[in-house]
Design an enzyme around this catalytic site. Sequence first.
Site, PDB file in Angstrom:
ATOM      1  N   LYS A 215       0.593 -56.608 -71.675  1.00 57.25           N
ATOM      2  CA  LYS A 215      -0.121 -55.383 -71.326  1.00 57.25           C
ATOM      3  C   LYS A 215       0.814 -54.462 -70.554  1.00 57.25           C
ATOM      4  CE  LYS A 215      -4.441 -53.969 -68.988  1.00 57.25           C
ATOM      5  NZ  LYS A 215      -5.607 -54.502 -68.233  1.00 57.25           N
TER       6      LYS A 215
ATOM      7  N   SER B  15      -9.824 -53.334 -70.232  1.00 56.43           N
ATOM      8  CA  SER B  15      -8.726 -52.420 -70.463  1.00 56.43           C
ATOM      9  C   SER B  15      -7.578 -53.017 -71.274  1.00 56.43           C
ATOM     10  CB  SER B  15      -8.186 -51.933 -69.114  1.00 56.43           C
ATOM     11  OG  SER B  15      -7.716 -53.020 -68.313  1.00 56.43           O
TER      12      SER B  15
ATOM     13  N   SER C 221     -11.401 -57.303 -67.764  1.00 61.23           N
ATOM     14  CA  SER C 221     -10.538 -56.593 -68.698  1.00 61.23           C
ATOM     15  C   SER C 221      -9.685 -57.481 -69.584  1.00 61.23           C
ATOM     16  CB  SER C 221      -9.639 -55.611 -67.931  1.00 61.23           C
ATOM     17  OG  SER C 221     -10.403 -54.522 -67.475  1.00 61.23           O
TER      18      SER C 221
END
Length: 480
Positions: free
Chosen positions: A89, A164, A188
Site C-alpha cells: 500500500k 482504504s 481498511s
Amino acid sequence: MAKQTEMSQIPANLPEANLKDVARLLASGQLAVTTYADAVLSSANHQRALNAFTGLDPDQLMAAAERADSALRNGERTGDLIGIPLIFKDNINTAALPTTAGTPALQGNMPAADAPVAAVLFAAGALLAGKANLHELSSGGTSNNHVFGTVANPYALDRVPGGSSGGTAAAVAARLVPGGLGTDTAGSVRVPAALCGIVGLRPTIGRYPSDGIVPLSSSFDTAGPMARTVEDVALLDGAITGEGTPPQGLPPEQLRLGVPYDSLVAAAEPTVATVFEQTLRLLETAGVSLVAIDLAHIRDLTSAAAAAVIDYEFPDVMGAYLKTYAPGISLETLAERVASPAARKLTLERLAKTRDPADYQDAQNRRLPLLRQAHHALFRETAIDALLFPTTPDVALPHGGDDNVLRNGETLFSWFYFSHTSLASIAGNPSLTLPGGLSSEGLPVGLSLDGLPGGDRRLLSAALTVERLVGRLPPPAPPI
C-alpha cells in the site's frame, strides 16, 4: 522497460497459484524468479483497468528478480519468501519507490529506507512488485483516488473495491500478485479484502512495527497482510513476526464461535445475510458450535472509546511523520492540498478541532481498558474461540463519486462499511476476514473472525478450519 516473456511461455495456471505454491516452485528451481516477475508485469499491463498501482518500475522488479535467481542458483537462499513479488500500500515507506499516501503533497516523497514492516519481508526474500493505489491519506472507504484515479473491483469494474487498501486487495484478487500489505485503522485491510474476495488480517495492535507508515492514529493503526488463502496470510504474518510454525486447523467439533445474531447479522443487507446464513448451516453441519452473542454493551463501549482518540492523535502522529520523512511539508500544506473533497474536509477539521487532553486521557486510561475487559469477559463467559459475523453489511456497491457509493440509485457515504470491523480495531484485537461465498450477483461476501489480543495464530487456526469447510471463491472473470 525490461523485455517481458510472452504469455505463452508462462505456465497457464501460474497466475492462479497461491503464494506458498509459488514460493515452493521458486525455491526448488522449477520456476525462475524472472519468469514469475514477467508474469506479474504482463498481468499488470493486461489489467490496467483495475488501476491498482500508483507506482510500478518494471526495470527495478526485473533487476531484483535476477538477483534472486542468482542467489538461488548459488545456494544463497535469503528467506522463505525469496523471489515472491508483493504489492505494498502506498502509505508504507519503500526506498525503491515513492510513498505518496495517494495525496498531492507527498507525490515526491522518497524515504531513504524501507518501513520496518516492509524491510522484514524484503529480508525474507520478497520483492517489491509495486505500490498500491489507495483512498487518499487512508481516509475513506471507496479507494476513489483523485490523484491516481479510481480503483476498480475485479469482480465488477463498476463497483468499489473498498478502502482504504483497495489497490492491494484488487491486485491480489485479480491474480496480479500473490499477496501484499495494506494498513488498517478502522477496517481498511478487512473491508477491501471482503469486497474483493480475499483474506486480510488485522493483527493484534503493536504486533507489527508501525514506523515508516503514513499514520492516522498511534492507538489504532497497523499494517496487515492480504492474500488469497488463510495459509498465505499466515505465511506473511510468520515472516513479519518470526512465528514461522504454520498454524494448524482446529477440528470442527472443537471450534466454538460466537455469532451476534441480533446486531451485526441483523444489520446485513439481504444479499449478505443469505450467504452468511448458508455459511452458518455449513459450519453447524460440520460440528462447529455456534453461540448466540449479545454485543450491545461492547458496541456502546466501542463508540465511547473511539470518539476522543483518532482526532486527538492525528496532528501529532502525522506531524511526526512529515518532520521525519517529508520535512519540507507542513501539516497545513498537506491538508490544503488534499484532492478528495471529503478527505480534505476531514483532515482540515482534525487540524482545526480544539483538543481536550483530559478527554483523551480518560479514553486511554478508562474507556479503552473497560472495552478490553468487556471483550475478555465475553470470551471467558461464553467459552468461544472467536466472534463470527459478516465483515461488511453490504457487498461492493457501484462507485458514487469521491467517498460515496450508490445503492438502488441512492448516494450513500461509504463509511458504513466499517461499522462491523471497527469493533476489533478500537479494542486492539486481532481480526481476520475470509471469503464466505458469492452473492446472487456474483459479488464476494466476507466472513469476519475476531479474537483476543495475542491470539493471532490461534485465530489463523480457526480461520483455516472455516476456510476448509466453506471452500474458496472462483477467480474473477478475466478482462476482455
